[in-house]
Design a protein around this motif. Structure first.
Motif, PDB file in Angstrom:
ATOM      1  N   ALA A  49       0.827  -1.206   0.000  1.00 40.88           N
ATOM      2  CA  ALA A  49       0.000   0.000   0.000  1.00 40.88           C
ATOM      3  C   ALA A  49       0.866   1.262   0.000  1.00 40.88           C
ATOM      4  CB  ALA A  49      -0.924  -0.011   1.216  1.00 40.88           C
ATOM      5  N   LEU A  50       1.947   1.247   0.757  1.00 43.94           N
ATOM      6  CA  LEU A  50       2.850   2.401   0.779  1.00 43.94           C
ATOM      7  C   LEU A  50       3.502   2.612  -0.583  1.00 43.94           C
ATOM      8  CD1 LEU A  50       4.500   1.778   4.260  1.00 43.94           C
ATOM      9  CD2 LEU A  50       3.032   3.716   3.664  1.00 43.94           C
ATOM     10  N   ALA A  51       3.903   1.509  -1.211  1.00 49.35           N
ATOM     11  CA  ALA A  51       4.485   1.626  -2.551  1.00 49.35           C
ATOM     12  C   ALA A  51       3.464   2.195  -3.532  1.00 49.35           C
ATOM     13  CB  ALA A  51       4.977   0.258  -3.020  1.00 49.35           C
ATOM     14  N   GLY A  52       2.191   1.787  -3.371  1.00 50.33           N
ATOM     15  CA  GLY A  52       1.144   2.316  -4.229  1.00 50.33           C
ATOM     16  C   GLY A  52       0.915   3.806  -4.030  1.00 50.33           C
ATOM     17  N   GLN A  53       1.265   4.309  -2.852  1.00 47.54           N
ATOM     18  CA  GLN A  53       1.165   5.749  -2.584  1.00 47.54           C
ATOM     19  C   GLN A  53       2.444   6.479  -2.970  1.00 47.54           C
ATOM     20  OE1 GLN A  53      -1.480   7.219  -1.873  1.00 47.54           O
ATOM     21  NE2 GLN A  53      -2.785   6.109  -0.453  1.00 47.54           N
ATOM     22  N   GLY A  54       3.396   5.742  -3.522  1.00 47.18           N
ATOM     23  CA  GLY A  54       4.619   6.377  -3.997  1.00 47.18           C
ATOM     24  C   GLY A  54       5.621   6.714  -2.911  1.00 47.18           C
ATOM     25  N   VAL A  55       5.543   6.054  -1.745  1.00 46.63           N
ATOM     26  CA  VAL A  55       6.477   6.346  -0.655  1.00 46.63           C
ATOM     27  C   VAL A  55       7.882   5.898  -1.036  1.00 46.63           C
ATOM     28  CG1 VAL A  55       7.101   5.826   1.740  1.00 46.63           C
ATOM     29  CG2 VAL A  55       4.714   6.255   1.129  1.00 46.63           C
ATOM     30  N   ARG A  56       8.817   6.823  -0.922  1.00 44.82           N
ATOM     31  CA  ARG A  56      10.211   6.552  -1.279  1.00 44.82           C
ATOM     32  C   ARG A  56      11.079   6.616  -0.026  1.00 44.82           C
ATOM     33  NH1 ARG A  56       8.518  10.609  -4.355  1.00 44.82           N
ATOM     34  NH2 ARG A  56      10.000  12.064  -3.385  1.00 44.82           N
ATOM     35  N   PRO A  57      12.286   6.006  -0.092  1.00 43.36           N
ATOM     36  CA  PRO A  57      13.188   6.081   1.061  1.00 43.36           C
ATOM     37  C   PRO A  57      13.416   7.528   1.509  1.00 43.36           C
ATOM     38  CG  PRO A  57      14.009   4.480  -0.512  1.00 43.36           C
ATOM     39  CD  PRO A  57      12.832   5.163  -1.162  1.00 43.36           C
ATOM     40  N   GLY A  58      13.368   7.701   2.828  1.00 46.41           N
ATOM     41  CA  GLY A  58      13.594   9.018   3.400  1.00 46.41           C
ATOM     42  C   GLY A  58      12.335   9.812   3.653  1.00 46.41           C
ATOM     43  N   GLN A  59      11.211   9.435   3.040  1.00 43.27           N
ATOM     44  CA  GLN A  59       9.976  10.181   3.253  1.00 43.27           C
ATOM     45  C   GLN A  59       9.348   9.829   4.598  1.00 43.27           C
ATOM     46  OE1 GLN A  59       7.679   9.368  -0.419  1.00 43.27           O
ATOM     47  NE2 GLN A  59       7.986  11.531  -0.920  1.00 43.27           N
ATOM     48  N   ARG A  60       8.593  10.776   5.155  1.00 44.06           N
ATOM     49  CA  ARG A  60       7.996  10.597   6.468  1.00 44.06           C
ATOM     50  C   ARG A  60       6.542  10.148   6.345  1.00 44.06           C
ATOM     51  NH1 ARG A  60      10.420  15.390  10.379  1.00 44.06           N
ATOM     52  NH2 ARG A  60      12.631  14.916   9.983  1.00 44.06           N
ATOM     53  N   VAL A  61       6.185   9.184   7.198  1.00 45.15           N
ATOM     54  CA  VAL A  61       4.824   8.648   7.226  1.00 45.15           C
ATOM     55  C   VAL A  61       4.293   8.776   8.650  1.00 45.15           C
ATOM     56  CG1 VAL A  61       3.373   6.625   6.850  1.00 45.15           C
ATOM     57  CG2 VAL A  61       5.351   7.039   5.356  1.00 45.15           C
ATOM     58  N   LEU A  62       3.193   9.503   8.804  1.00 44.57           N
ATOM     59  CA  LEU A  62       2.582   9.726  10.110  1.00 44.57           C
ATOM     60  C   LEU A  62       1.656   8.568  10.452  1.00 44.57           C
ATOM     61  CD1 LEU A  62       2.013  11.614  12.536  1.00 44.57           C
ATOM     62  CD2 LEU A  62       0.231  12.689  11.125  1.00 44.57           C
ATOM     63  N   LEU A  63       1.857   7.966  11.638  1.00 49.44           N
ATOM     64  CA  LEU A  63       1.048   6.824  12.067  1.00 49.44           C
ATOM     65  C   LEU A  63       0.010   7.298  13.074  1.00 49.44           C
ATOM     66  CD1 LEU A  63       3.863   4.141  12.483  1.00 49.44           C
ATOM     67  CD2 LEU A  63       2.466   4.673  10.468  1.00 49.44           C
ATOM     68  N   ARG A 103       4.437  21.023   9.518  1.00 50.11           N
ATOM     69  CA  ARG A 103       5.858  21.303   9.743  1.00 50.11           C
ATOM     70  C   ARG A 103       6.753  20.079   9.568  1.00 50.11           C
ATOM     71  NH1 ARG A 103       4.889  24.439  15.502  1.00 50.11           N
ATOM     72  NH2 ARG A 103       3.650  26.188  14.678  1.00 50.11           N
ATOM     73  N   GLY A 104       6.147  18.898   9.603  1.00 42.98           N
ATOM     74  CA  GLY A 104       6.949  17.682   9.626  1.00 42.98           C
ATOM     75  C   GLY A 104       7.225  17.050   8.280  1.00 42.98           C
ATOM     76  N   ARG A 105       6.814  17.708   7.196  1.00 39.71           N
ATOM     77  CA  ARG A 105       7.081  17.186   5.848  1.00 39.71           C
ATOM     78  C   ARG A 105       6.549  15.753   5.694  1.00 39.71           C
ATOM     79  NH1 ARG A 105      11.868  18.787   7.736  1.00 39.71           N
ATOM     80  NH2 ARG A 105      12.835  16.756   7.421  1.00 39.71           N
ATOM     81  N   VAL A 106       5.311  15.545   6.145  1.00 42.17           N
ATOM     82  CA  VAL A 106       4.695  14.223   6.091  1.00 42.17           C
ATOM     83  C   VAL A 106       4.178  13.954   4.680  1.00 42.17           C
ATOM     84  CG1 VAL A 106       2.753  12.846   6.933  1.00 42.17           C
ATOM     85  CG2 VAL A 106       4.104  14.222   8.527  1.00 42.17           C
ATOM     86  N   ALA A 107       4.584  12.809   4.110  1.00 45.61           N
ATOM     87  CA  ALA A 107       4.156  12.451   2.756  1.00 45.61           C
ATOM     88  C   ALA A 107       2.846  11.668   2.773  1.00 45.61           C
ATOM     89  CB  ALA A 107       5.243  11.627   2.063  1.00 45.61           C
TER      90      ALA A 107
END
Length: 479
Positions: A49-63, A103-107
């Protein structure tokens, strides 16, 4: 050299698919157990699912998931994908979350359900994509090795307890998480078939790395004060737990139910108490309840866990007048004090006191020189063991005394619950919970400290504490 903290976790899960790694309590009935196969598959689902959202190394994901199996799997998936998992502060408001997103650059943000209504429009307007855990397919999914990333890349972004002000962001890299796991494994070597009862999230990650089964306490992490001591003690006994950890508030709430449990807890071999300064009285009481266990006081900070570990010995208790004895600093850490004065200690002895700073492999700090200022104050005794005597924002000395020394002594007085000593002009103002009398408090202080040290004493129905551990006094909010 490239690395990823979750490599060992996912490799173990794939190699031992039938091993139970997690037992999560249900609202009613037996706990739900999760095997290595369950963990690997759910992590793979989140990764897809993250790959489908285009998440790349280094990007931030808020849980934004509640504490549970889904949160653990989502966190591991973010790290495996090469991203950085962001956990919000305890008790954060909706406005605080929006500021964190902005402020957190969340992708990407992951929540339990699809986001609807005005909040959904606002979050999407700020930029991050939304991933709903309830919409993930069931699988099966192909298993892929974790993305290799630079060891210094951010892996886990959490927040401090906020006991001295707004919670601070703590950024742990993959190499810091790996080093922390190595230290914990050295201090507390895993045993075959071990079942742990962890309250601290970092211990849960360590358990997964070490192959230790985690039995999660039956409580709401969003409402720690609402815990049911009787239920937790029944769970502790029924699950035949070998080791457990928790904070001061947690164990103080459990103590009456622990003492009342028939037959004791012969399976328990070790426990650790941390999250805030640990009273000597609590260590003694826990040693009496868990007679066959090694009882440890654990000192650390959000950025450095642990800094020092001390095993309690009933025959050699620490004198509360000296503050909180936390033991020797871990050998992998360098530790130095930034001096602020001289303490008057039992004896009478004197010692140089200062702010505790540490540097080492499992320290998360943005300082160019690698040194972390912990905000804690203390000294080293003649044996080289570290003692805590004060906290940033309340560290002023009066007549050679800091506030932890007063508080620790008063915690041993019957009728005292929480207690705080705030440094003021000319001395300390004491605040306390409980039925103790001012006369009794003054009598204890007069017997152990210089005269005139305390200028006022106030009883309060409740003292302000941090929102995460519910153990650290908010001195800035004392009234």
């Amino acid at each position: 050299m490239a690395a990823n903290f979750v490599s060992s976790i996912l490799a173990r899960a794939a190699a031992q698919p039938q091993q139970t790694l997690l037992a999560w309590p249900a609202a009613a009935g037996p706990a739900r157990t999760y095997t290595g196969h369950d963990l690997a598959q759910r992590v793979a689902g989140y990764r897809q699912a993250l790959a489908g959202q285009g998440v790349r190394p280094g990007q931030r994901v808020l849980l934004l998931l509640p504490v549970g199996f889904e949160l653990i799997c989502a966190l591991l998936a973010v790290l495996a994908q090469g991203g950085a998992a962001v956990l919000p502060p305890a008790g954060v408001s909706a406005g605080g979350l929006l500021r964190l997103v902005r402020r957190g650059r969340v992708a990407v943000a992951i929540g339990p359900r699809p986001l609807r209504g005005p909040l959904g429009w606002l979050v999407r307007g700020l930029g991050p994509k939304w991933l709903a855990a309830s919409r993930l397919p069931a699988g099966p999914f192909p298993l892929q090795p974790p993305q290799l990333v630079p060891p210094g890349q951010a892996a886990l972004i959490s927040h401090s307890s906020g006991s001295t002000g707004p919670p601070k962001q703590v950024v742990r890299s993959h190499q810091v998480l790996l080093a922390q796991h190595a230290v914990l494994k050295q201090i507390f070597p895993p045993r075959a078939g071990q079942r742990d009862f962890p309250l601290f999230p970092n211990v849960l990650l360590h358990n997964l790395s070490a192959g230790i089964a985690s039995v999660l306490p039956a409580l709401s992490w969003a409402d720690l004060p609402g815990l049911d001591p009787a239920r937790l003690v029944r769970q502790l006994a029924a699950e035949q737990v070998h080791t457990l950890t928790g904070n001061v508030f947690y164990f103080q709430r459990l103590l009456p139910a622990l003492r009342a449990w028939p037959g004791g807890f012969p399976a328990v071999a070790g426990l650790g108490v941390g999250g805030s300064p640990v009273p000597e009285r609590l260590l003694r009481d826990l040693q009496q309840v868990f007679a066959g266990a090694a009882v440890h006081a654990i000192y650390g900070s959000s950025e450095a866990e642990p800094i020092a570990v001390r095993q309690f010995t009933a025959g050699a208790p620490a004198d509360p007048r000296g503050g909180y004895r936390v033991g020797p600093v871990q050998p992998s850490l360098a530790c130095r004090l930034l001096p602020c004065g001289e303490l008057l200690l039992p004896g009478p002895l004197r010692a140089a006191v200062g702010e505790i700073t540490v540097r080492g492999p499992h320290v998360a700090t943005a300082a160019a020189d690698g040194w972390l200022r912990t905000g804690d104050f203390g000294y080293f005794d003649a044996a080289g063991e570290l003692w805590l005597t004060g906290r940033q924002g309340n560290a002023a000395l009066h007549q050679g005394v800091q506030h932890y020394q007063l508080e620790h002594v008063l915690q041993h007085l019957p009728g005292i619950g929480r207690v705080a000593a705030r440094a003021a002009v000319g001395g300390f103002v004491v605040y306390f919970e409980g039925p103790a009398t001012e006369a009794a408090i003054r009598q204890v202080l007069a017997a152990q400290f210089p005269p005139g040290l305390v200028t006022a004493i106030h009883r309060r129905p409740r003292l302000p504490v941090d929102q995460r551990h519910h153990s650290k006094i908010r001195y800035d909010q004392l009234r």
